[in-house]
Design a protein around this motif. Structure first.
Motif, PDB file in Angstrom:
ATOM      1  N   PHE A   1      67.689  39.627  47.258  1.00 52.91           N
ATOM      2  CA  PHE A   1      68.456  40.696  47.919  1.00 52.91           C
ATOM      3  C   PHE A   1      69.720  41.079  47.130  1.00 52.91           C
ATOM      4  CE2 PHE A   1      71.910  40.966  51.336  1.00 52.91           C
ATOM      5  CZ  PHE A   1      71.892  42.346  51.395  1.00 52.91           C
ATOM      6  N   ILE A   2      70.648  40.136  46.969  1.00 49.48           N
ATOM      7  CA  ILE A   2      71.931  40.490  46.336  1.00 49.48           C
ATOM      8  C   ILE A   2      71.758  40.620  44.818  1.00 49.48           C
ATOM      9  CG2 ILE A   2      74.376  39.901  46.128  1.00 49.48           C
ATOM     10  CD1 ILE A   2      74.030  38.090  48.613  1.00 49.48           C
ATOM     11  N   GLY A   3      70.968  39.697  44.234  1.00 45.92           N
ATOM     12  CA  GLY A   3      70.765  39.733  42.779  1.00 45.92           C
ATOM     13  C   GLY A   3      70.179  41.065  42.329  1.00 45.92           C
ATOM     14  N   SER A   4      69.207  41.580  43.091  1.00 48.73           N
ATOM     15  CA  SER A   4      68.595  42.854  42.666  1.00 48.73           C
ATOM     16  C   SER A   4      69.590  44.003  42.836  1.00 48.73           C
ATOM     17  CB  SER A   4      67.292  43.124  43.420  1.00 48.73           C
ATOM     18  OG  SER A   4      67.536  43.402  44.781  1.00 48.73           O
ATOM     19  N   ALA A   5      70.420  43.934  43.869  1.00 47.59           N
ATOM     20  CA  ALA A   5      71.462  44.972  44.031  1.00 47.59           C
ATOM     21  C   ALA A   5      72.432  44.904  42.852  1.00 47.59           C
ATOM     22  CB  ALA A   5      72.212  44.779  45.345  1.00 47.59           C
TER      23      ALA A   5
ATOM     24  N   ASN B   1      79.020  37.159  54.957  1.00 52.53           N
ATOM     25  CA  ASN B   1      77.647  37.637  55.237  1.00 52.53           C
ATOM     26  C   ASN B   1      77.398  39.021  54.654  1.00 52.53           C
ATOM     27  OD1 ASN B   1      78.013  35.479  57.289  1.00 52.53           O
ATOM     28  ND2 ASN B   1      75.953  36.136  57.844  1.00 52.53           N
ATOM     29  N   ASN B   2      76.386  39.122  53.803  1.00 52.38           N
ATOM     30  CA  ASN B   2      76.012  40.408  53.205  1.00 52.38           C
ATOM     31  C   ASN B   2      74.967  41.115  54.064  1.00 52.38           C
ATOM     32  OD1 ASN B   2      76.211  40.357  49.620  1.00 52.38           O
ATOM     33  ND2 ASN B   2      77.421  39.121  51.014  1.00 52.38           N
ATOM     34  N   TYR B   3      74.971  42.436  53.980  1.00 54.37           N
ATOM     35  CA  TYR B   3      73.892  43.224  54.591  1.00 54.37           C
ATOM     36  C   TYR B   3      73.691  44.461  53.732  1.00 54.37           C
ATOM     37  CZ  TYR B   3      77.414  46.492  56.197  1.00 54.37           C
ATOM     38  OH  TYR B   3      78.430  47.417  56.217  1.00 54.37           O
TER      39      TYR B   3
ATOM     40  N   LYS C   1      67.037  37.258  57.916  1.00 56.73           N
ATOM     41  CA  LYS C   1      68.478  37.225  58.194  1.00 56.73           C
ATOM     42  C   LYS C   1      68.774  38.178  59.355  1.00 56.73           C
ATOM     43  CE  LYS C   1      68.790  34.649  54.484  1.00 56.73           C
ATOM     44  NZ  LYS C   1      68.840  35.106  53.115  1.00 56.73           N
ATOM     45  N   LEU C   2      69.903  37.964  60.029  1.00 53.53           N
ATOM     46  CA  LEU C   2      70.165  38.646  61.305  1.00 53.53           C
ATOM     47  C   LEU C   2      69.938  40.164  61.259  1.00 53.53           C
ATOM     48  CD1 LEU C   2      71.312  38.296  64.276  1.00 53.53           C
ATOM     49  CD2 LEU C   2      73.457  39.102  63.321  1.00 53.53           C
ATOM     50  N   ILE C   3      70.657  40.864  60.379  1.00 57.58           N
ATOM     51  CA  ILE C   3      70.624  42.337  60.455  1.00 57.58           C
ATOM     52  C   ILE C   3      69.236  42.904  60.130  1.00 57.58           C
ATOM     53  CG2 ILE C   3      71.529  44.440  59.344  1.00 57.58           C
ATOM     54  CD1 ILE C   3      74.329  43.344  59.773  1.00 57.58           C
ATOM     55  N   PRO C   4      68.592  42.526  59.014  1.00 55.84           N
ATOM     56  CA  PRO C   4      67.270  43.123  58.759  1.00 55.84           C
ATOM     57  C   PRO C   4      66.213  42.679  59.768  1.00 55.84           C
ATOM     58  CG  PRO C   4      67.776  41.435  57.127  1.00 55.84           C
ATOM     59  CD  PRO C   4      69.036  41.673  57.901  1.00 55.84           C
ATOM     60  N   LEU C   5      66.336  41.442  60.284  1.00 55.64           N
ATOM     61  CA  LEU C   5      65.366  40.984  61.295  1.00 55.64           C
ATOM     62  C   LEU C   5      65.479  41.824  62.560  1.00 55.64           C
ATOM     63  CD1 LEU C   5      63.292  38.789  62.262  1.00 55.64           C
ATOM     64  CD2 LEU C   5      65.239  37.601  63.223  1.00 55.64           C
ATOM     65  N   MET C   6      66.722  42.043  62.992  1.00 54.73           N
ATOM     66  CA  MET C   6      66.924  42.799  64.230  1.00 54.73           C
ATOM     67  C   MET C   6      66.501  44.263  64.043  1.00 54.73           C
ATOM     68  SD  MET C   6      67.991  40.592  66.432  1.00 54.73           S
ATOM     69  CE  MET C   6      68.378  38.856  66.270  1.00 54.73           C
ATOM     70  N   ILE C   7      66.794  44.842  62.877  1.00 61.38           N
ATOM     71  CA  ILE C   7      66.376  46.241  62.645  1.00 61.38           C
ATOM     72  C   ILE C   7      64.847  46.318  62.625  1.00 61.38           C
ATOM     73  CG2 ILE C   7      66.364  48.176  61.014  1.00 61.38           C
ATOM     74  CD1 ILE C   7      69.117  47.226  60.007  1.00 61.38           C
ATOM     75  N   ALA C   8      64.212  45.421  61.856  1.00 61.10           N
ATOM     76  CA  ALA C   8      62.749  45.486  61.727  1.00 61.10           C
ATOM     77  C   ALA C   8      62.079  45.256  63.076  1.00 61.10           C
ATOM     78  CB  ALA C   8      62.277  44.461  60.689  1.00 61.10           C
ATOM     79  N   ASN C   9      62.581  44.274  63.855  1.00 65.52           N
ATOM     80  CA  ASN C   9      61.987  44.021  65.177  1.00 65.52           C
ATOM     81  C   ASN C   9      62.209  45.208  66.113  1.00 65.52           C
ATOM     82  OD1 ASN C   9      61.200  41.565  64.234  1.00 65.52           O
ATOM     83  ND2 ASN C   9      62.126  40.359  65.883  1.00 65.52           N
ATOM     84  N   ALA C  10      63.422  45.742  66.105  1.00 62.98           N
ATOM     85  CA  ALA C  10      63.715  46.877  66.999  1.00 62.98           C
ATOM     86  C   ALA C  10      62.791  48.053  66.676  1.00 62.98           C
ATOM     87  CB  ALA C  10      65.178  47.290  66.867  1.00 62.98           C
TER      88      ALA C  10
ATOM     89  N   TYR D   1      79.203  44.738  52.843  1.00 62.99           N
ATOM     90  CA  TYR D   1      78.088  45.533  52.313  1.00 62.99           C
ATOM     91  C   TYR D   1      77.736  45.023  50.918  1.00 62.99           C
ATOM     92  CZ  TYR D   1      75.061  49.550  51.640  1.00 62.99           C
ATOM     93  OH  TYR D   1      73.952  50.345  51.435  1.00 62.99           O
ATOM     94  N   VAL D   2      76.433  44.926  50.660  1.00 61.19           N
ATOM     95  CA  VAL D   2      75.986  44.240  49.443  1.00 61.19           C
ATOM     96  C   VAL D   2      76.552  44.875  48.168  1.00 61.19           C
ATOM     97  CG1 VAL D   2      73.803  45.532  49.353  1.00 61.19           C
ATOM     98  CG2 VAL D   2      73.954  43.260  48.288  1.00 61.19           C
ATOM     99  N   ASP D   3      76.680  46.191  48.121  1.00 61.27           N
ATOM    100  CA  ASP D   3      77.203  46.823  46.899  1.00 61.27           C
ATOM    101  C   ASP D   3      78.677  46.462  46.687  1.00 61.27           C
ATOM    102  OD1 ASP D   3      74.709  47.916  46.699  1.00 61.27           O
ATOM    103  OD2 ASP D   3      75.327  49.997  46.931  1.00 61.27           O
ATOM    104  N   ASP D   4      79.419  46.244  47.784  1.00 59.53           N
ATOM    105  CA  ASP D   4      80.813  45.794  47.652  1.00 59.53           C
ATOM    106  C   ASP D   4      80.860  44.384  47.060  1.00 59.53           C
ATOM    107  OD1 ASP D   4      82.246  48.026  48.480  1.00 59.53           O
ATOM    108  OD2 ASP D   4      82.202  47.458  50.595  1.00 59.53           O
ATOM    109  N   HIS D   5      79.920  43.544  47.483  1.00 58.41           N
ATOM    110  CA  HIS D   5      79.854  42.190  46.911  1.00 58.41           C
ATOM    111  C   HIS D   5      79.603  42.274  45.400  1.00 58.41           C
ATOM    112  CE1 HIS D   5      77.782  37.936  47.131  1.00 58.41           C
ATOM    113  NE2 HIS D   5      78.856  37.937  46.363  1.00 58.41           N
TER     114      HIS D   5
END
Ligand code: NAD
Ligand code: DAU
Length: 336
Positions: free
Chosen positions: A11-15, A179-181, A189-198, A218-222
């Motif tokens: 996730f973060i490495g590819s970003a 925590n990155n998103y 992970k919390l945010i993508p799991l909740m979005i995908a399930n919703a 936000y991952v790009d800020d990281h």
């Protein structure tokens, strides 16, 4: 600048790979990744064909493969993302976590020492500080207090990396992010799991009372913060990278339901995570003072972009959720 990026298919490495190639015309990158369940070449599709990027599939615990990468690429710096990164999986199966996060980091440090590397940037986490009592924010001097096999392995690898600076003068920097998103995050992970399930009208499993606090980045800020540390960070130093946005998990889940226009009835309160840290909160004053970095993406805008990405990339979600994901989901959620 020639960068050897470990874990660059995650996730973060590819970003980091995508945004560095896009913003630094002089950068050349060799991505080294074992392609575990979390590594995915689809995440690197946007840089496919770039003359400044190469990929090699290898395990960071494989000293011969790492030596070969050094000998063929001659990196100026390593940016070390590769890890087993999920707390829940580390509770179910700690062995691969210690193998990759400790032995893998050790293998890379040894290669860096032998090859006289100019900079070793070790990517770590705010979880090494454990739960932080309000109203305090953890600065880099805050005591380490780990709760899970994952956080213990990351704290161990931080100390190992710093010891190579103290003992061998290997120019090491350690960053500890909150925590990155963002797009391309594995839906465990919390945010993508909740979005995908919703989006699929499935239950949203909230651990305990959902009042645990995380600081969202936000991952790009990281990735921008890591580039700032590579450019301006001092060897032997630790830099916290926070998102300056603390939210209770339940608040995040409510925002996701609103953004996906789904009902609150999808929420399921389930048994809490063992050893669950209640609150993470970071002070990023040091990186801001020394490098001028600050997070640029507001949580509202970052979450909207993330929800839009998952809505537009249901095929990606379908692919990563096939196969072994199902047995992990069963293992983690069936008995809660
Ligand atoms: P991820 O799980 O999405 O990606 C990890 C990558 O490492 C995958 O591509 C995987 O294939 C690769 N990998 C795993 N074991 C390997 C091995 N033995 N050899 C080579 N490659 C291997 O993780 P992420 O969320 O992108 O996290 C990246 C780094 O950032 C980790 O070190 C993590 O501890 C740290 N971090 C993550 C967060 C977060 O919120 N996700 C926050 C702070 C710090
Ligand atoms: O703080 C940085 C860390 O953030 C990184 O070092 C880790 O690599 C990364 O996985 C993340 O760890 P967390 O444990 O904080 O992330 P996770 O997304 O798994 O959980 C976030 C919060 O949401 C946590 O309090 C647990 C809760 N949660 C999580 C899941 C997966 C739920 O309530 N339900 C869930 O199904």
């Amino acid at each position: 600048m020639k960068l050897l990026v470990t874990g660059g298919a995650g996730f973060i490495g590819s970003a980091f790979v995508r945004t560095t190639l896009a913003t630094q015309p002089e950068a050349e990158i060799l991505t080294l990744d074992k392609l575990t369940y979390a590594g995915n070449l689809d995440n690197l599709a946007p840089v496919e064909g770039s003359a400044r990027h190469r990929f090699v599939r290898a395990d960071i615990c494989d000293a011969a493969a790492i030596d070969e990468a050094f000998a063929s690429f001659h990196p100026d710096a390593i940016v070390h993302f590769a890890a087993e990164s999920h707390v829940d999986r580390s509770i179910h199966s700690p062995a691969p976590v210690f193998e990759t996060n400790l032995r893998g980091t050790f293998t890379l440090l040894e290669a860096a020492r032998r090859h006289g590397l100019a900079h070793f940037q070790h990517v770590s986490t705010d979880e090494v500080y454990g739960s932080i009592e309000a109203p305090h924010d953890a600065d880099e001097q805050y005591p380490l207090h780990t709760s899970s096999p994952y956080s213990a392995s990351k704290a161990g690898s931080d100390l190992l990396a710093l010891s190579y600076y103290t003992t061998y003068k290997l120019p090491v920097t350690v960053t500890r992010a909150s925590n990155n998103y963002g797009p391309y995050q594995f839906p465990e992970k919390l945010i993508p799991l909740m979005i995908a399930n919703a989006l699929e009208d499935k239950a949203l499993p909230v651990y305990g009372d959902g009042q645990q606090i995380r600081d969202w980045l936000y991952v790009d800020d990281h990735c921008a913060a890591i580039r700032a540390v590579i450019a301006k960070g001092r060897a032997g130093e630790v830099y916290n990278i926070g998102g300056s946005r603390s939210l209770a998990n339940l608040d995040v889940v409510h925002r996701i339901l609103k953004a996906t226009a789904k009902p609150k009835s999808l929420i399921r309160y389930v048994t809490d995570r063992p050893g669950h840290d209640r609150r993470y909160a970071l002070s990023s004053a040091k990186i801001e003072r020394e490098t001028g970095w600050a997070p640029a993406v507001e949580f509202e805008a970052g979450l909207a972009a993330t929800v839009a990405w998952y809505q537009a990339n249901s095929e990606w979600v379908g692919r990563v959720r096939s196969g072994a994901y199902q047995s992990y989901y069963e293992q983690n959620y069936a008995h809660r």
